[in-house]
Design a protein around this motif. Structure first.
Motif, mmCIF file in Angstrom:
data_model
loop_
_atom_site.group_PDB
_atom_site.id
_atom_site.type_symbol
_atom_site.label_atom_id
_atom_site.label_comp_id
_atom_site.label_asym_id
_atom_site.label_seq_id
_atom_site.Cartn_x
_atom_site.Cartn_y
_atom_site.Cartn_z
ATOM 1 N N VAL A 16 0.857 -1.187 0.000
ATOM 2 C CA VAL A 16 0.000 0.000 0.000
ATOM 3 C C VAL A 16 0.895 1.240 0.000
ATOM 4 O O VAL A 16 1.851 1.334 0.776
ATOM 5 N N ASP A 17 0.571 2.186 -0.867
ATOM 6 C CA ASP A 17 1.325 3.420 -0.983
ATOM 7 C C ASP A 17 1.268 4.214 0.331
ATOM 8 O O ASP A 17 0.242 4.225 1.020
ATOM 9 N N ILE A 54 -7.859 -4.178 4.773
ATOM 10 C CA ILE A 54 -8.389 -3.083 3.953
ATOM 11 C C ILE A 54 -7.954 -3.276 2.498
ATOM 12 O O ILE A 54 -8.753 -3.136 1.571
ATOM 13 N N ARG A 55 -6.684 -3.595 2.314
ATOM 14 C CA ARG A 55 -6.174 -3.781 0.953
ATOM 15 C C ARG A 55 -6.905 -4.920 0.252
ATOM 16 O O ARG A 55 -7.239 -4.817 -0.926
ATOM 17 N N HIS A 56 -7.158 -6.005 0.958
ATOM 18 C CA HIS A 56 -7.870 -7.129 0.345
ATOM 19 C C HIS A 56 -9.294 -6.711 -0.038
ATOM 20 O O HIS A 56 -9.767 -7.047 -1.131
ATOM 21 N N CYS A 57 -9.956 -5.986 0.828
ATOM 22 C CA CYS A 57 -11.308 -5.515 0.520
ATOM 23 C C CYS A 57 -11.295 -4.577 -0.693
ATOM 24 O O CYS A 57 -12.185 -4.634 -1.546
ATOM 25 N N ARG A 58 -10.290 -3.717 -0.778
ATOM 26 C CA ARG A 58 -10.178 -2.813 -1.929
ATOM 27 C C ARG A 58 -9.923 -3.618 -3.202
ATOM 28 O O ARG A 58 -10.411 -3.261 -4.276
ATOM 29 N N ALA A 59 -9.157 -4.716 -3.094
ATOM 30 C CA ALA A 59 -8.925 -5.572 -4.254
ATOM 31 C C ALA A 59 -10.237 -6.197 -4.732
ATOM 32 O O ALA A 59 -10.381 -6.520 -5.914
#
Length: 159
Positions: A16-17, A54-59
């Motif tokens: 994540v940036d 969060i990153r997985h949900c955004r994916a």
């Protein structure tokens, strides 16, 4: 790996940036980390786990508002998971609508492609003639032959 991570290390560990991590903190999705003696953010394993979630949900292309509700459900393990099911059902409906739209777009492109064979000059190209006609407001064959695509739903894309 030490227990305390700096923001760049957290970003590299999760993919994540750094600016996105700061955004998630400001939005309240990621709790503010402790600060080390030199003022740097000091992230721990809970931040790493939450950011990976969060990153997985955004994916899965879930909106941040839905992710917030999922995080709230995680924080209350005794709560009924009906809300979680509703969120996933709504996301499935959005995905299915986009798939329908993409299928209609595919039909339009196939119809457009059928307007021209191989070996023609650009001046004789049925595809170019159809695109020019459409640009002038005339109904192009690709739209006459294919079912209309549903109107796209405007969505504000968040990091």
């Amino acid at each position: 790996m030490s227990t305390a991570l700096r923001i760049g290390e957290l970003g590299r560990a999760t993919g994540v940036d750094v600016e996105t991590i700061r955004y998630y903190e400001k939005a309240g999705l990621l709790p503010a980390p402790a600060r080390s003696g030199n003022g740097y953010r000091a992230y721990g394993p809970p931040h790493l786990e939450r950011l990976a979630f969060i990153r997985h949900c955004r994916a899965l292309d879930m909106p941040l508002a839905d992710i917030r509700r999922l995080l709230d459900s995680i924080a209350d393990p005794a709560a009924d998971c009906g809300d979680v099911n509703e969120l996933i059902d709504a996301q499935l409906a959005r995905v299915r609508a986009r798939l329908d739209s993409m299928r209609a777009l595919e039909r339009q492109l196939l119809a457009l492609r059928a307007r021209c064979g191989e070996g023609h000059r650009a001046g004789e190209c049925g595809i170019l003639h159809e695109l020019i006609a459409a640009a002038h407001g005339e109904a192009c064959a690709c739209h006459r032959d294919a079912a209309p695509a549903p109107a796209p739903q405007p969505q504000r894309r968040q990091p």
